[in-house]
Design an enzyme around this catalytic site. Structure first.
Site, PDB file in Angstrom:
ATOM      1  N   GLN A 267     -13.932 -24.567   2.327  1.00 36.93           N
ATOM      2  CA  GLN A 267     -14.643 -25.490   1.443  1.00 36.93           C
ATOM      3  C   GLN A 267     -15.245 -26.673   2.197  1.00 36.93           C
ATOM      4  O   GLN A 267     -16.020 -27.448   1.631  1.00 36.93           O
ATOM      5  CB  GLN A 267     -13.703 -26.011   0.358  1.00 36.93           C
TER       6      GLN A 267
ATOM      7  N   CYS B  32     -11.875 -27.096  -4.149  1.00 34.91           N
ATOM      8  CA  CYS B  32     -10.779 -26.131  -3.980  1.00 34.91           C
ATOM      9  C   CYS B  32     -10.559 -25.272  -5.216  1.00 34.91           C
ATOM     10  O   CYS B  32     -10.272 -24.077  -5.119  1.00 34.91           O
ATOM     11  CB  CYS B  32      -9.493 -26.864  -3.599  1.00 34.91           C
TER      12      CYS B  32
ATOM     13  N   HIS C  42      -4.579 -30.177  -5.554  1.00 34.12           N
ATOM     14  CA  HIS C  42      -5.233 -29.109  -4.798  1.00 34.12           C
ATOM     15  C   HIS C  42      -4.917 -27.760  -5.417  1.00 34.12           C
ATOM     16  O   HIS C  42      -3.783 -27.511  -5.844  1.00 34.12           O
ATOM     17  CB  HIS C  42      -4.733 -29.146  -3.351  1.00 34.12           C
TER      18      HIS C  42
ATOM     19  N   ASN D 132      -5.236 -20.567   1.469  1.00 33.48           N
ATOM     20  CA  ASN D 132      -5.906 -21.853   1.304  1.00 33.48           C
ATOM     21  C   ASN D 132      -7.414 -21.662   1.447  1.00 33.48           C
ATOM     22  O   ASN D 132      -7.895 -20.547   1.666  1.00 33.48           O
ATOM     23  CB  ASN D 132      -5.360 -22.861   2.331  1.00 33.48           C
TER      24      ASN D 132
END
Length: 445
Positions: free
Chosen positions: A63, A69, A363, A384
């Site tokens: 990102q 996110c 997040h 992630n």
């Protein structure tokens, strides 16, 4: 009010009590930072990157310098499904496309909120809260659902990243400056006695300016496109004249109404088994309402485990900055021993951290695996969206203890809910104030 006296400072200094042992630790902290000096090697050993239940998900996306996110995590769950169905590797959906429509819809949501609060005092908490951040990169699962239902999705090749989509501070600064300007104009028009129709007409003109800014910074979203790809066996495929909606229906094929948000918010004002929403939080007007079902952590984790066992990844939200290390890719409350270093204790519980603004959902990531020992989890695999240079090629390992303390939300298919949980979810949600910790948005870069 009482000032700090010189005598107080002398007492503080005496209490530091520098010994030979803790002098070495103090010097190590000063030289290497608190995390570097208190890193617990035992925690690193315990957080093994091997999992009894694991879904292969391919290359991690990035990102970059944006707070998208929640979009990346949701599109990751979509592409995991597509990769398996189409036998393609490292395929991405356009995060920029979703960002464009999210920015436009959030701008309209803000301006409609301003119109709704025209008679509220400018200095009051509500209007001040609205003006603090008219729009930003962060979001929630239900907001993503609203965007997909209205605008569909497209492959990344059709609307790739722009400079500003990957580095969003200037974009947000420009949009927020314009939106605050618009808010001033609308409130001034109301004070001058202008009609509701006149205000709505001006609002539409304002959105035209916002649209132009977004086109210049992000590009213009496609209405139709061709989809071309080559699968892992080398076979070429092409489909022409797709729309974002037909693409989603054919290649993703999820009924997003089947997926719901489960949270763990153990504060006194949020009973377990109740549903909640947040005032003035959303993006698409008349889109899907934000709705959370509050449960205990064993229930939340059990639902996530069931979905992983069925081969489907899980969108989840947490406070990623707590006891985490990007280099080793570990999330664990035992990773850094702050209490031994300072000889002091940090006493807040999960509920108290929420109440006292020490923690919140910051997040969104994706659960792609879990390690079960006698049926109970001890660590989780996390995908992630910070690129391959962090963790284990972008993947993190999260201790079950960390999940208990700092995970707040999972999104699961409602088929995993018991009859009692389905009945609980179907309740009308209790409205929370905009500044409630459950109104926080996933946006960490």
């Amino acid at each position: 009010m009482k000032d700090i006296s010189e005598k107080d400072i002398e007492k503080f200094a005496e209490g530091v009590d520098i010994t030979r042992e803790n002098k070495a630790l103090k010097d190590a902290i000063i030289a290497n930072g608190i995390n570097g000096a208190t890193l617990n090697n035992h925690a690193i050993v315990e957080m093994n990157y091997v999992f009894s239940e694991e879904i292969e998900t391919g290359k991690v996306v990035n990102q970059k310098k944006s707070g998208r996110c929640w979009i990346f995590a949701a599109l990751n769950t979509f592409r995991h499904r597509m990769s398996e169905k189409l036998n393609i590797k490292d395929f991405e959906l356009s995060q920029n496309y979703m960002m464009f429509w999210d920015k436009l819809e959030k701008s309209n949501f803000f301006l409609e909120s301003i119109l709704k609060t025209l008679d509220e005092p400018l200095e009051g908490r509500l209007v001040s809260w609205l003006l603090t951040q008219p729009q930003q990169d962060g979001g929630q699962w239900d907001m993503l659902v609203s965007l997909v239902k209205k605008y569909g999705v497209v492959p990344k090749q059709v609307m790739p990243e722009s400079y500003q989509s990957s580095d969003s501070p200037e974009l947000n600064s420009i949009l927020n400056a314009k939106l605050r300007d618009c808010a001033f104009v609308l409130r001034s028009m109301h004070q001058d006695g202008r009609t509701e129709h006149e205000l709505e007409e001006d609002k539409l003109n304002m959105l035209g300016d916002i649209y132009k800014i977004l086109v210049f910074l992000l590009g213009e979203p496609p209405k139709t496109f061709d989809f071309e790809y080559r699968n892992e066996k080398g076979k070429f495929h092409r489909e022409t004249k797709l729309t974002p909606h037909t693409f989603f229906e054919k290649y993703v094929g999820l009924d997003l109404d089947d997926y719901i948000s489960i949270i763990n918010a153990p504060t006194k004002d949020k009973s377990l088994g109740k549903t909640f929403t947040v005032k003035y939080l959303g993006n698409v007007i008349d889109g899907r309402q934000l709705k959370y079902l509050n449960v205990d952590m064993p229930t939340l984790k059990s639902l996530a485990i069931q979905q992983i066992k069925d081969g489907e990844t899980v969108w989840f939200g947490s406070d990623v900055a707590r006891y985490s290390d990007r280099k080793v890719g570990i999330l664990d409350p035992d990773l850094f021993d702050y209490e031994s270093a300072f000889g002091i204790r940090f006493n807040l519980t999960k509920a108290e951290r929420l109440d006292y603004k020490e923690s919140s959902l910051t997040h969104a990531m994706v659960l792609t695996g879990v390690n079960l020992v006698d049926g109970e989890p001890n660590r989780w695999k996390v995908e992630n969206s910070w690129g391959e240079d962090v963790g284990n090629k972008g993947y993190f390992v999260m201790s079950d203890k960390w999940m208990d303390e700092y995970a707040y939300q999972v999104v699961v298919h409602k088929k995993y809910l018991s009859k009692d949980l389905v009945e609980a979810y179907n309740q009308d949600p209790i409205e929370l104030q905009p500044w409630d910790p459950m109104g926080s948005l996933a946006l960490v870069k």
